[in-house]
Design a protein around this motif. Structure first.
Motif: not given
Ligand SMILES: Cc1cc2nc3c(=O)[nH]c(=O)nc-3n(C[C@H](O)[C@H](O)[C@H](O)COP(=O)(O)OP(=O)(O)OC[C@H]3O[C@@H](n4cnc5c(N)ncnc54)[C@H](O)[C@@H]3O)c2cc1C
Length: 623
Positions: A288-292, A170-174, A294-309
């Motif tokens: 807030s735990h989950l979001m904190n 299974i998967s989930g959402s928030m 997740a926010r670090i996770g989104v920063a790593f997504q940004a890193l992915g974009v930066m590396e790719a571009t």
């Protein structure tokens, strides 16, 4: 054609983040059972295990995901009879990810996971996002949902749902956002009503829910109708189906410029059965735990974009020629490329530092909770945890803010460097531009991160005013004792940031307190902090602080990244020129931001920010 790359082994800048020192720190806080489950008898083995796993993730990203990314971008998903139908390519990406066991990385071994430190999970986000952002949203973050159930849920909820997330069933959402409410969570309308059997029934609508079609949703909602306090928010686990029937409905899926393979759903809850996670009224704290995380996770997504571009730009610039040489050799392009590399590396240094602390916090809290270690060891863990938590609170909004605001600029640079081709759909930069737009929006917009940053800045100053005064006025003295000129420059940069905060404090105090204060006098600074501390919440006009929150976030991010890259350069000399360039590039940016904070724009203050009467008057006089 299938590409054959490895997004981990082609990037030594990631490998350097898994230093033996960090691995020693993590290994030292593992329990015997955790060591045994991994088969690691020492920190070197432990490192090797995770590096091997990173190799597998890197290969999956560089082959399957990279090959399929452009197909995913063009195949839209559909809502058919209330169910989301994913295109073939996304289904293939998800299936192969499950085969390599990626979805279970961070889940504890007791539930069938791999118990990966967040550091490695976050690194896999970077690599996956670098290949295919849409797929990332279909695979990357279900471990965080399991972690919340694990940390706060009942044994029944844990045993029923976590093993299913761990085995990929299974998967989930928030579900937080609603049609009328996103940032201002207390204002949400969704609510639950408790039933005689202890379950709850949920009523309301949620909007923009990523993977809202997943089998469970963690829903944030009030514990009674019409409430608007953060203290009445509960977290409910709501299964999508019960006895084969819909428990909540997918009313719509959004059409978007990017993330075409991710279902962004509008959800309708009407008498939907929900199970309370943890205690009544504590939902905001849990979320807030989950979001904190997740926010670090989104920063790593940004890193992915930066590396790719960055890579796209560099490759193209070396292939394309004008005036008889590669465009990479023209000064302005050469500088743009070098500055992308410098910023990317400094940002990565800070992001991985944050993820490492997040990993240590998870492990340390487990040890404290189990209470199986001698008291002296527990005290030591507790004291270290206080520091890690403080730093993580400081860095989380910064890396989310920086990633959101800057990954888009990287994508835009890639368009520019590709010239006319950059504006065509045949080349990837325009796609990256679209994919990068979301990063400043979800998991709390940049403005919300900036507000969190200024709140944390003020709180930490009030907790330790003497330290602030010393850092502000004593930097010159500290610099005298500092041998490394780069570190001396860092101290100066930190001082510039602190003086900008002083400037905001003076604005807050204007008209409130008689007499003059000098920003150069320790006694005056302390007096000002004393006046401001207890009063701050009572100030009717916080405008000067709110107005400059974005600038404060930018300044504090620069200072934090400067420190991180200098520290990384101490153990890796090849980073020294990068750290030097970062300092010389961003010192003037800090000065400019401080000057903007110092300045007063009377027209803006009075006419634009003024009350409605003033605004109305201004509108009338301007005819
Ligand atoms: C593709 C996608 C996926 C998403 N996934 C999820 C998900 O899985 N779960 C979920 O719950 N939500 C999700 N969201 C929703 C997302 O988190 C929200 O859109 C976001 O938090 C902003 O909320 P909002 O859209 O209501 O904007 P608003 O809160 O209305 O804000 C609008 C603008 O005003 C600014 N603003 C608001 N308040 C202030 C303030 N006090 N000071 C200064 N500026 C302010 C904001 O920064 C923003 O620029 C997703 C959104 C998208 C587009």
């Amino acid at each position: 054609m299938k590409t054959k790359q490895n997004f981990f082994s082609d990037n030594p800048d990631i490998d350097r983040q898994f230093s033996q020192k960090r691995m020693n720190e993590l290994f030292a806080w593992l329990s015997d059972a955790e060591k045994e489950a991994l088969g690691a008898t020492n920190a070197e083995d432990y490192r090797k295990t995770w590096i091997d796993i990173m190799q597998v993730v890197g290969e999956y990203c560089g082959t399957t995901l990279e090959s399929n990314a452009q197909k995913v971008a063009k195949e839209d998903l559909k809502l058919v009879n209330g169910e989301v139908v994913f295109p073939k390519t996304i289904q293939e990406n998800v299936r192969i990810f499950k085969e390599v066991g990626g979805h279970a990385m961070s889940i504890r071994t007791e539930f069938g996971g791999m118990n990966a430190p967040f550091l490695f999970e976050a690194s896999s986000f970077e690599q996956i996002y670098r290949a295919c952002p849409s797929t990332a949203l279909n695979i990357c973050w279900f471990g965080s949902i399991a972690a919340i159930i694990d940390q706060f849920g009942s044994d029944e909820l844990k045993n029923e749902w976590i093993p299913k997330i761990a085995n990929g069933e299974i998967s989930g959402s928030m579900s937080l956002t609603e049609p009328d409410v996103g940032s201002d969570l207390a204002g949400m309308r969704t609510y639950g009503e408790q039933q005689a059997d202890g379950t709850w029934r949920i009523f309301g609508n949620k909007q923009f829910i990523s993977n809202g079609c997943g089998e469970i949703s963690l829903v944030l909602a009030h514990n009674k109708k019409g409430s608007n306090s953060l203290r009445t928010l509960n977290l409910y686990l709501v299964p999508r189906k019960l006895n084969g029937k819909n428990n909540f409905e997918i009313a719509k899926i959004e059409e978007k410029p990017g993330l075409h393979g991710s279902a962004t759903c509008a959800l309708k809850f009407d008498n939907s059965v929900g199970y309370l996670v943890g205690q009544d009224g504590h939902g905001f704290h849990y979320m807030s735990h989950l979001m904190n995380e997740a926010r670090i996770g989104v920063a790593f997504q940004a890193l992915g974009v930066m590396e790719a571009t960055y890579r796209l730009s560099k490759n193209y610039a070396w292939q394309r020629e004008s005036w008889g040489k590669p465009i990479a050799k023209h000064e302005m392009i050469a500088e743009r490329l070098f500055d992308m590399e410098v910023e990317l590396k400094a940002f990565r240094s800070l992001c991985y530092r944050a993820a490492h602390y997040a990993s240590l916090i998870t492990l340390g809290e487990r040890r404290l909770h189990e209470k199986q270690l001698p008291q002296a060891k527990l005290d030591e863990i507790e004291s270290k945890l206080r520091y890690y938590k403080k730093k993580l609170r400081e860095w989380t909004p910064l890396i989310k803010w920086w990633g959101g605001e800057r990954s888009y600029v990287f994508a835009r640079n890639a368009v520019q460097i590709h010239g006319g081709y950059g504006f065509t759909t045949e080349y990837k930069p325009e796609w990256w531009l679209r994919e990068s737009l979301i990063i400043s929006i979800y998991e709390g917009t940049s403005e919300i991160q900036a507000l969190m940053c200024i709140k944390d800045t003020v709180k930490s100053i009030m907790t330790n005013p003497m330290e602030f005064v010393e850092n502000t006025l004593g930097s010159r003295v500290m610099a005298l004792g500092e041998k490394d000129w780069l570190m001396r420059r860092f101290l100066k940069m930190r001082q510039t940031f602190n003086l900008a905060i002083v400037s905001i404090f003076f604005k807050l105090l204007k008209n409130k307190v008689k007499g003059n204060f000098s920003a150069n006098q320790p006694a005056d600074l302390l007096k000002m902090l004393k006046l401001i501390g207890p009063e701050l919440v009572k100030f009717e006009d916080l405008s000067p602080a709110l107005l400059h929150a974005g600038r404060v976030a930018e300044m504090r991010s620069i200072v934090a990244m400067t420190y991180a890259i200098i520290k990384d350069s101490e153990s890796d000399e090849s980073l020294r020129p990068i750290a030097e360039r970062f300092v010389s590039r961003y010192t003037p940016v800090l000065n400019l931001l401080k000057t903007q904070i110092d300045g007063d724009d009377e027209y803006f203050q009075e006419q634009v920010l003024g009350d409605s009467e003033t605004l109305a008057k201004a509108a009338n006089t301007k005819g």
